[in-house]
Design a protein around this motif. Structure first.
Motif, PDB file in Angstrom:
ATOM      1  N   LYS A  71      31.397  -6.376   6.925  1.00 20.71           N
ATOM      2  CA  LYS A  71      31.943  -6.490   8.354  1.00 20.71           C
ATOM      3  C   LYS A  71      31.659  -5.182   9.055  1.00 20.71           C
ATOM      4  CE  LYS A  71      35.640  -9.506   6.474  1.00 20.71           C
ATOM      5  NZ  LYS A  71      37.018  -9.660   6.143  1.00 20.71           N
ATOM      6  N   GLY A 103      34.137 -10.138  14.499  1.00 20.83           N
ATOM      7  CA  GLY A 103      33.924 -11.305  15.169  1.00 20.83           C
ATOM      8  C   GLY A 103      34.624 -11.094  16.745  1.00 20.83           C
ATOM      9  N   TYR A 154      31.292  -7.544  14.516  1.00 14.32           N
ATOM     10  CA  TYR A 154      30.710  -8.635  13.722  1.00 14.32           C
ATOM     11  C   TYR A 154      30.260  -8.614  12.573  1.00 14.32           C
ATOM     12  CZ  TYR A 154      26.451  -5.531  13.345  1.00 14.32           C
ATOM     13  OH  TYR A 154      25.576  -4.804  13.158  1.00 14.32           O
ATOM     14  N   SER A 155      29.946  -9.685  11.683  1.00 13.83           N
ATOM     15  CA  SER A 155      29.562  -9.912  10.535  1.00 13.83           C
ATOM     16  C   SER A 155      28.225 -10.677  10.338  1.00 13.83           C
ATOM     17  CB  SER A 155      30.456 -10.419   9.594  1.00 13.83           C
ATOM     18  OG  SER A 155      29.917 -10.671   8.247  1.00 13.83           O
ATOM     19  N   GLU A 156      27.482 -10.377   9.465  1.00 11.27           N
ATOM     20  CA  GLU A 156      26.097 -11.081   9.255  1.00 11.27           C
ATOM     21  C   GLU A 156      26.463 -12.584   8.470  1.00 11.27           C
ATOM     22  OE1 GLU A 156      25.967  -8.151   8.135  1.00 11.27           O
ATOM     23  OE2 GLU A 156      24.406  -6.975   9.279  1.00 11.27           O
ATOM     24  N   ASP A 157      27.803 -12.476   7.913  1.00 12.54           N
ATOM     25  CA  ASP A 157      28.091 -13.521   7.351  1.00 12.54           C
ATOM     26  C   ASP A 157      29.255 -14.583   8.007  1.00 12.54           C
ATOM     27  OD1 ASP A 157      28.954 -15.423   5.272  1.00 12.54           O
ATOM     28  OD2 ASP A 157      29.678 -14.150   4.040  1.00 12.54           O
ATOM     29  N   PRO A 158      28.897 -15.354   8.605  1.00 12.14           N
ATOM     30  CA  PRO A 158      29.999 -16.166   9.275  1.00 12.14           C
ATOM     31  C   PRO A 158      31.348 -16.668   8.493  1.00 12.14           C
ATOM     32  CG  PRO A 158      27.729 -17.137   9.616  1.00 12.14           C
ATOM     33  CD  PRO A 158      27.442 -16.154   8.735  1.00 12.14           C
ATOM     34  N   SER A 159      31.271 -16.731   7.343  1.00 13.48           N
ATOM     35  CA  SER A 159      32.314 -17.270   6.614  1.00 13.48           C
ATOM     36  C   SER A 159      33.390 -15.843   6.683  1.00 13.48           C
ATOM     37  CB  SER A 159      32.016 -17.334   5.048  1.00 13.48           C
ATOM     38  OG  SER A 159      31.589 -16.290   4.462  1.00 13.48           O
ATOM     39  N   TYR A 178      34.459 -14.796   9.171  1.00 13.91           N
ATOM     40  CA  TYR A 178      35.081 -14.815  10.625  1.00 13.91           C
ATOM     41  C   TYR A 178      36.343 -15.562  10.440  1.00 13.91           C
ATOM     42  CZ  TYR A 178      30.959 -12.902  12.885  1.00 13.91           C
ATOM     43  OH  TYR A 178      30.239 -12.102  13.394  1.00 13.91           O
ATOM     44  N   ARG A 206      35.055 -17.053  18.452  1.00 18.67           N
ATOM     45  CA  ARG A 206      34.020 -17.156  17.273  1.00 18.67           C
ATOM     46  C   ARG A 206      34.673 -17.058  15.671  1.00 18.67           C
ATOM     47  NH1 ARG A 206      29.495 -12.508  17.088  1.00 18.67           N
ATOM     48  NH2 ARG A 206      31.078 -11.196  17.505  1.00 18.67           N
ATOM     49  N   ILE A 207      36.114 -16.556  15.982  1.00 20.34           N
ATOM     50  CA  ILE A 207      36.808 -16.528  14.575  1.00 20.34           C
ATOM     51  C   ILE A 207      37.746 -17.548  14.529  1.00 20.34           C
ATOM     52  CG2 ILE A 207      36.848 -13.879  14.695  1.00 20.34           C
ATOM     53  CD1 ILE A 207      39.581 -13.900  15.532  1.00 20.34           C
TER      54      ILE A 207
END
Length: 498
Positions: A55, A130, A135-140, A142, A390-391
């Motif tokens: 993250k 998020g 941000y994170s490259e991994d949506p999980s 969020y 987004r989260i």
């Protein structure tokens, strides 16, 4: 007891952070210029990312204009959940005032005489991942909640202070408003536990402050009716009818008679600006006759009312509009927390409810601004939004009262302040829960002054706990009363009487 269970979970996560390694000092974090500002910064600014387990959390540090080496370091967190702390930077106590001279134009920045950087090093953080520029490259990743956010933010702080070791000896405070009424005590407890366990680097936490903060389901839920009655927004008959039908604990009633009486309260306050009942209410032009009492069909509770955005407003001035008849922010239930844009979408609104943030959105999404503050481009971190959907966020820490009890008993000083015209998280709830701790009163209810005028009232308790109101202020105190906010902030940090 449930709250203490959550605290125990936070204790465990603290131990996991003790193995962190020292990072190198940040490279290229100095902010040298900002689009829209042509002057000289009164102090240094730094910004960038700290990465925590995949993250990437974005921060902006405004170094104190006073004595940076000795002045406190204060972390600022906006609430939501899901709202960017650049809300505080742009609209509340940041180093600049933003002026938009024509609609759609980039704003011009002027120095803010009431910036909290006058007396402190202030650190703005977009949290959790998020939110804002984080941000994170991994949506999980969020999918998060109170406990995970506190753990991530503690990890951020440990890494950040390793990168800025010159501030390690400064007094450190954690602050925020609204849903940060949850962020602040959970994080403060995590930091305090880390200190107790010898987590390195050793942070010099001295205390925390919360403005109009979500705290406890019962106290927050029972705050509105006494507030509305005290402000002459409902009649004696309506107030007495609620008490007779619901009792004094009506926030979770299942009685049809109670619901009927509470509906009268909702009808009476419909159309008001819940963030400051003194301010105008702006309605969606498509809402017939400004009617805000109709409810859209949705899965939301029936108390959620129509949300909207005005197209007519003074340029460069943020306007807050009526969100719903019942407070939009509190009480917050355990479990999944609907985010502001999600609630707006359920009500067929185009924007984050109750806010017009064109100035911040325009400025922070400008590529030159993002480059100047070392934020990733929108293609990487996404567009900046005041409040994101987004989260996916869960309220899993329970009541904050056990956290406050634990921290104040350990000697950490706490300031609980409230704009006294906020109907979103009314002062009546904050006053009630601070009193419920049962601490001895050491400074009886009295006025406090700013610029030789009564600016509000306070009552101080043992264990360094102070409850304070700001007269005429709304939900975001420094936005409504910047001079008064800087006054009580400066005095409290310096340990002087307010």
């Amino acid at each position: 007891m449930a709250g203490m269970t959550k605290i125990s979970i936070l204790c465990i996560t603290c131990c996991l952070l003790m193995t962190m390694t020292t990072e190198a000092a940040p490279q290229g974090s100095l902010v040298t210029q900002l689009p829209g500002f042509n002057g000289t910064f009164p102090s240094n600014h730094y910004s960038g990312y700290v990465s925590i387990g995949g993250k990437h959390l974005f921060y902006y540090l405004v170094v104190s204009e006073g004595n940076p080496a000795e002045d406190p370091v204060v972390l600022w967190l906006n609430g939501g959940p899901g709202c960017s702390s650049f809300d505080g930077f742009v609209y509340e106590h940041g180093p600049f005032n933003f002026e938009q001279k024509s609609k759609g134009a980039m704003p011009t920045l002027h120095l803010n005489p009431y910036s909290w950087s006058k007396v402190s090093n202030i650190l703005y953080l977009d949290s959790p991942a998020g939110v804002g520029f984080s941000y994170s490259e991994d949506p999980s990743q969020y999918v998060t909640g109170d406990l995970q956010t506190a753990s991530d933010t503690h990890a951020f702080l440990l890494s950040w202070f390793q990168q800025y070791p010159e501030f390690l000896s400064n007094p450190f405070y954690i602050s925020g408003e609204s849903y940060a009424g949850v962020y602040v005590p959970t994080l403060s407890f995590q930091v305090a536990t880390g200190i107790q366990n010898g987590t390195k680097p050793l942070l010099n936490l001295k205390g925390y402050m919360v403005g109009n903060g979500v705290t406890d389901r019962k106290f927050d839920g029972n705050a509105l009716v006494p507030f509305a009655h005290g402000m002459a927004l409902i009649s004696d008959q309506i107030y007495e009818g609620v008490i007779e039908a619901c009792g004094i604990n009506y926030s979770n009633s299942t009685s049809p008679k109670c619901d009927e009486k509470l509906q009268l309260v909702g009808q009476a306050i419909a159309g008001l600006n819940i963030y400051d009942v003194l301010e105008p209410c702006y309605h969606d032009p498509g809402t017939k006759s400004g009617n805000t009492t109709s409810t859209k069909n949705s899965n939301l509770p029936s108390s959620f009312q129509q949300l909207g955005k005005s197209s007519e407003k003074p340029l460069g001035v943020r306007k807050r509009m009526f969100g719903r008849a019942w407070p939009f922010q509190a009480p917050v239930e355990d479990g999944f927390v609907p985010l502001w844009p999600q609630l707006a979408a359920q009500s067929n609104s185009r924007d984050v409810p109750c806010f017009d943030d064109e100035v911040a959105t325009k400025w922070l999404n400008d590529p030159a601004v993002r480059e100047a503050i070392h934020a990733k481009p929108a293609s990487v971190s996404g567009p900046w939004e005041l409040c994101t959907d987004r989260i996916r966020y869960y309220h899993d820490a329970g009541s904050m009262i056990p956290y406050h009890q634990n921290l104040t008993a350990k000697g950490y000083k706490a300031l609980i302040f409230s704009g006294d015209h906020d109907m979103c998280v009314p002062y009546t709830g904050s006053q009630a829960w601070t009193r419920s701790l049962g601490y001895k009163i050491v400074d009886q209810w009295r006025s406090w002054q700013s610029n030789d005028q009564v600016a509000g009232y306070l009552q101080a308790y043992e264990n360094n706990l102070t409850f304070l109101t700001v007269k005429g202020a709304g939900h975001t105190v420094p936005e409504y009363k910047p001079q008064e906010a800087l006054d009580f902030y400066s005095r409290w940090l310096a340990g002087k009487p307010i």
